[in-house]
Scaffold this motif. Structure first.
Motif, PDB file in Angstrom:
ATOM      1  N   TRP A 140     -12.464   3.508  12.385  1.00 55.24           N
ATOM      2  CA  TRP A 140     -12.175   1.661  12.185  1.00 55.24           C
ATOM      3  C   TRP A 140     -10.641   1.763  11.302  1.00 55.24           C
ATOM      4  CZ3 TRP A 140     -14.987  -1.821  14.531  1.00 55.24           C
ATOM      5  CH2 TRP A 140     -15.931  -2.091  15.235  1.00 55.24           C
ATOM      6  N   LEU A 141      -9.789   0.317  11.449  1.00 58.00           N
ATOM      7  CA  LEU A 141      -8.836   0.495  10.754  1.00 58.00           C
ATOM      8  C   LEU A 141      -9.169  -1.125   9.772  1.00 58.00           C
ATOM      9  CD1 LEU A 141      -5.489   1.052  12.180  1.00 58.00           C
ATOM     10  CD2 LEU A 141      -5.902  -1.064  10.975  1.00 58.00           C
ATOM     11  N   SER A 142      -8.587  -1.066   9.259  1.00 53.61           N
ATOM     12  CA  SER A 142      -8.190  -1.886   8.118  1.00 53.61           C
ATOM     13  C   SER A 142      -6.635  -2.105   7.056  1.00 53.61           C
ATOM     14  CB  SER A 142      -9.246  -2.303   7.061  1.00 53.61           C
ATOM     15  OG  SER A 142      -9.981  -1.633   5.905  1.00 53.61           O
ATOM     16  N   TYR A 143      -6.768  -3.374   6.717  1.00 54.27           N
ATOM     17  CA  TYR A 143      -4.879  -3.104   6.084  1.00 54.27           C
ATOM     18  C   TYR A 143      -4.808  -4.609   5.357  1.00 54.27           C
ATOM     19  CZ  TYR A 143       0.424  -2.321   5.896  1.00 54.27           C
ATOM     20  OH  TYR A 143       1.478  -1.735   5.932  1.00 54.27           O
ATOM     21  N   PHE A 144      -4.921  -3.270   4.301  1.00 55.97           N
ATOM     22  CA  PHE A 144      -4.726  -5.032   2.824  1.00 55.97           C
ATOM     23  C   PHE A 144      -3.765  -5.161   1.793  1.00 55.97           C
ATOM     24  CE2 PHE A 144      -7.186  -3.678   0.087  1.00 55.97           C
ATOM     25  CZ  PHE A 144      -8.572  -2.096   0.024  1.00 55.97           C
ATOM     26  N   GLU A 145      -3.478  -6.047   0.982  1.00 58.49           N
ATOM     27  CA  GLU A 145      -2.405  -6.157  -0.080  1.00 58.49           C
ATOM     28  C   GLU A 145      -2.907  -6.093  -1.171  1.00 58.49           C
ATOM     29  OE1 GLU A 145       1.609  -7.344   1.001  1.00 58.49           O
ATOM     30  OE2 GLU A 145       0.421  -9.065   0.057  1.00 58.49           O
ATOM     31  N   ILE A 146      -2.721  -5.746  -2.148  1.00 58.84           N
ATOM     32  CA  ILE A 146      -3.103  -6.171  -3.728  1.00 58.84           C
ATOM     33  C   ILE A 146      -2.040  -6.759  -4.276  1.00 58.84           C
ATOM     34  CG2 ILE A 146      -3.861  -5.377  -5.641  1.00 58.84           C
ATOM     35  CD1 ILE A 146      -5.166  -3.339  -4.877  1.00 58.84           C
ATOM     36  N   TYR A 147      -2.073  -7.510  -4.145  1.00 64.52           N
ATOM     37  CA  TYR A 147      -0.851  -9.028  -4.940  1.00 64.52           C
ATOM     38  C   TYR A 147      -1.097  -9.321  -6.235  1.00 64.52           C
ATOM     39  CZ  TYR A 147       3.765 -11.596  -5.023  1.00 64.52           C
ATOM     40  OH  TYR A 147       5.121 -11.693  -5.202  1.00 64.52           O
ATOM     41  N   GLY A 148      -0.377  -9.565  -7.294  1.00 62.96           N
ATOM     42  CA  GLY A 148      -0.753  -9.597  -8.613  1.00 62.96           C
ATOM     43  C   GLY A 148      -2.746 -10.165  -9.231  1.00 62.96           C
ATOM     44  N   GLY A 149      -2.772  -8.691  -8.925  1.00 61.32           N
ATOM     45  CA  GLY A 149      -4.963  -8.546  -9.009  1.00 61.32           C
ATOM     46  C   GLY A 149      -5.386  -9.118  -7.955  1.00 61.32           C
ATOM     47  N   LYS A 150      -4.609 -10.003  -7.264  1.00 57.18           N
ATOM     48  CA  LYS A 150      -5.539 -10.498  -6.127  1.00 57.18           C
ATOM     49  C   LYS A 150      -5.508  -9.343  -4.652  1.00 57.18           C
ATOM     50  CE  LYS A 150      -5.757 -14.626  -7.721  1.00 57.18           C
ATOM     51  NZ  LYS A 150      -4.099 -14.955  -8.842  1.00 57.18           N
ATOM     52  N   SER A 210       8.123  -5.170  -2.523  1.00 59.89           N
ATOM     53  CA  SER A 210       7.793  -3.706  -3.905  1.00 59.89           C
ATOM     54  C   SER A 210       6.848  -3.928  -5.268  1.00 59.89           C
ATOM     55  CB  SER A 210       9.056  -3.723  -4.662  1.00 59.89           C
ATOM     56  OG  SER A 210      10.257  -5.050  -5.510  1.00 59.89           O
ATOM     57  N   ARG A 211       6.212  -5.802  -4.949  1.00 60.42           N
ATOM     58  CA  ARG A 211       5.690  -5.963  -6.445  1.00 60.42           C
ATOM     59  C   ARG A 211       3.817  -5.731  -5.404  1.00 60.42           C
ATOM     60  NH1 ARG A 211       8.505  -8.525  -9.721  1.00 60.42           N
ATOM     61  NH2 ARG A 211      11.129  -9.377  -8.891  1.00 60.42           N
ATOM     62  N   SER A 212       4.011  -5.173  -4.475  1.00 61.76           N
ATOM     63  CA  SER A 212       2.224  -5.820  -4.009  1.00 61.76           C
ATOM     64  C   SER A 212       2.129  -3.811  -3.688  1.00 61.76           C
ATOM     65  CB  SER A 212       2.260  -6.325  -2.698  1.00 61.76           C
ATOM     66  OG  SER A 212       2.872  -5.976  -1.739  1.00 61.76           O
ATOM     67  N   HIS A 213       0.416  -4.081  -3.435  1.00 61.19           N
ATOM     68  CA  HIS A 213       0.992  -2.031  -3.279  1.00 61.19           C
ATOM     69  C   HIS A 213      -0.273  -2.182  -1.798  1.00 61.19           C
ATOM     70  CE1 HIS A 213       0.272  -0.933  -7.700  1.00 61.19           C
ATOM     71  NE2 HIS A 213      -0.462  -2.076  -8.020  1.00 61.19           N
ATOM     72  N   ALA A 214       0.361  -1.866  -0.392  1.00 56.08           N
ATOM     73  CA  ALA A 214      -0.622  -2.009   0.334  1.00 56.08           C
ATOM     74  C   ALA A 214      -1.134  -0.628   1.051  1.00 56.08           C
ATOM     75  CB  ALA A 214       0.588  -1.804   0.900  1.00 56.08           C
ATOM     76  N   ILE A 277       1.268  -4.400 -12.618  1.00 56.18           N
ATOM     77  CA  ILE A 277       1.818  -3.743 -11.986  1.00 56.18           C
ATOM     78  C   ILE A 277       1.814  -2.417 -12.841  1.00 56.18           C
ATOM     79  CG2 ILE A 277       3.477  -1.864 -10.898  1.00 56.18           C
ATOM     80  CD1 ILE A 277       4.640  -4.724  -9.388  1.00 56.18           C
ATOM     81  N   ASN A 278       2.189  -2.475 -13.918  1.00 61.48           N
ATOM     82  CA  ASN A 278       2.511  -1.189 -14.800  1.00 61.48           C
ATOM     83  C   ASN A 278       0.540  -0.780 -15.232  1.00 61.48           C
ATOM     84  OD1 ASN A 278       3.395  -0.059 -16.692  1.00 61.48           O
ATOM     85  ND2 ASN A 278       2.589  -1.603 -18.539  1.00 61.48           N
ATOM     86  N   LYS A 279      -0.293  -1.945 -15.186  1.00 63.74           N
ATOM     87  CA  LYS A 279      -1.658  -1.346 -15.799  1.00 63.74           C
ATOM     88  C   LYS A 279      -2.335  -1.223 -14.692  1.00 63.74           C
ATOM     89  CE  LYS A 279      -4.832  -4.822 -15.660  1.00 63.74           C
ATOM     90  NZ  LYS A 279      -5.471  -6.120 -15.601  1.00 63.74           N
ATOM     91  N   SER A 280      -1.928  -1.245 -13.319  1.00 65.11           N
ATOM     92  CA  SER A 280      -2.585  -0.541 -12.615  1.00 65.11           C
ATOM     93  C   SER A 280      -1.402   0.803 -12.350  1.00 65.11           C
ATOM     94  CB  SER A 280      -2.673  -0.920 -11.026  1.00 65.11           C
ATOM     95  OG  SER A 280      -0.984  -1.376 -10.532  1.00 65.11           O
TER      96      SER A 280
END
Ligand code: ADP
Ligand code: MG
Length: 346
Positions: A140-150, A210-214, A277-280
């Motif tokens: 199974w595959l999923s794909y999401f993003e963390i942006y500004g902690g959400k 560049s401001r999000s984690h994928a 981002i720094n925190k993560s």
């Protein structure tokens, strides 16, 4: 027994550095290439400096990692050096993570993009072997993003997601869409679709992403035919939630490491994102270090990123950190920061 021995031969944490070539712009500006790959585990950075009397000199910084990949190393070789050895362990209850770390423009996406495709290729091939087919294993595959902690689902119109933990330390991302992968072409399509959905603001696509984690996850699940089909009728949830997770691998294209320094920017939103981002990235480093030291307590609560990956930091885990670096003199400070981060991870 034999399996577990083989599995233990795959390093628990591997730190790899990849240098990209100078790009056209850097060449036309006649920028120096200040990164020398000395051998397959060793590199040197030649930092241009000025003395007080303005005479120029070079300070040499040397680093050693599990692997150092020079600029002409292909994506295929990257795969073989990083993810390939982990693939068989996915069938033995391993939760693996592969990170791309580095400043914007250093080659994170270039490096990360082909990896899940190659991994899916290998996983699908293994799943077709009779031993797994008979056990009703599926990918199974999923794909999401963390942006500004959400959290946002990149495969269902950026639907906002929330995270829940069950009593057994399993992370559940409520509402995250998972899709069955039966051939590799589908993986390519999902990646393209997800990339198109990544954060794009008024400032342009690359700037915002560049401001999000994928995070792209490939999950192997074991399905029980009779029980699953019955429950499927009562439950409008999709089948993947019913299967039991066997193992998984997460591919994480991290936010640009220089974004963590945006904490003094004039724009309030940029400052908040920079702090997140720094925190993560700090929390990630602490979690990997804790893993490496076999600590019982893993400080995953430090950020959304590490909370989401919580189940990959406990038990049977494998972590590959690919640190991407730019070779040009103008990126020297960021390159040294990236190498120091990678150095401290292990
Ligand atoms: P990032 O995701 O870290 O911001 P990208 O992956 O987008 O960086 O890379 C920036 C640019 O450099 C892209 O145009 C990409 O094609 C190119 N690039 C990156 N790494 C390599 C490499 N190893 N070989 C050739 N080109 C590269
Ligand atoms: Mg990128």
């Amino acid at each position: 027994k034999e399996n577990s021995t083989r599995e233990n031969n795959v390093a628990k944490i591997k730190v790899v550095v990849r240098k990209r070539p100078l790009n056209k712009k850097e060449v036309s500006r006649k920028e120096d290439d200040i990164v020398t790959v000395c051998d397959d585990s060793y590199l040197a950075v030649h930092e241009p400096k000025l003395k007080v009397d303005l005479t120029a000199y070079v300070e040499k910084h040397e680093f050693c990692f599990d692997a150092v990949l020079d600029q002409h190393v292909t994506n295929d070789e990257v795969y073989r050096n990083t993810v390939e050895p982990i693939i068989p362990t996915i069938f033995q209850r391993t939760k693996a993570t592969c990170f791309a770390y580095g400043q914007t423009g250093s080659g994170k996406t270039y490096t990360m993009q082909p990896l899940p495709i190659r991994a899916a290729e290998d996983l699908v091939r293994l799943l077709r072997q009779p031993v797994y087919r008979n056990q009703r294993f599926k990918l199974w595959l999923s794909y999401f993003e963390i942006y500004g902690g959400k959290l946002f689902d990149l495969l269902s119109d950026r639907k906002k997601l929330c995270m829940r933990e069950d009593g057994r330390q399993q992370v559940c991302i409520v509402g995250l869409q998972e899709f069955e992968v039966s051939d590799v072409q589908i993986v390519k399509e999902f990646i393209e679709r997800g990339n198109a959905a990544r954060s794009t603001g008024s400032t342009g696509a690359n700037e915002e992403s560049s401001r999000s984690h994928a995070i792209l996850q490939l999950v192997v699940k074991k399905h029980n035919e009779v029980k699953d089909s019955k429950r499927n009728n009562n439950n409008d949830g999709n089948e993947s939630r019913i299967g039991k997770v066997v193992g998984k691998i997460s591919f994480i294209d991290l936010a640009g490491s220089e974004r963590g320094a945006d904490t003094t920017d004039n724009d309030r939103q940029t400052r908040i994102e920079g702090a997140e981002i720094n925190k993560s990235l700090l929390a990630l480093k602490e979690c990997i270090r804790a893993l490496d030291n076999d600590q019982i307590h893993i400080p995953f609560r430090g950020s959304k990123l590490t909370e989401v990956l919580r189940d990959s930091f406990v038990g049977n885990s494998r972590t590959v950190m690919i640190s991407c670096i730019s070779p040009n003199a103008g990126s020297c400070e960021h390159t040294l920061n990236t190498l120091r981060y990678a150095d401290r991870v292990k």
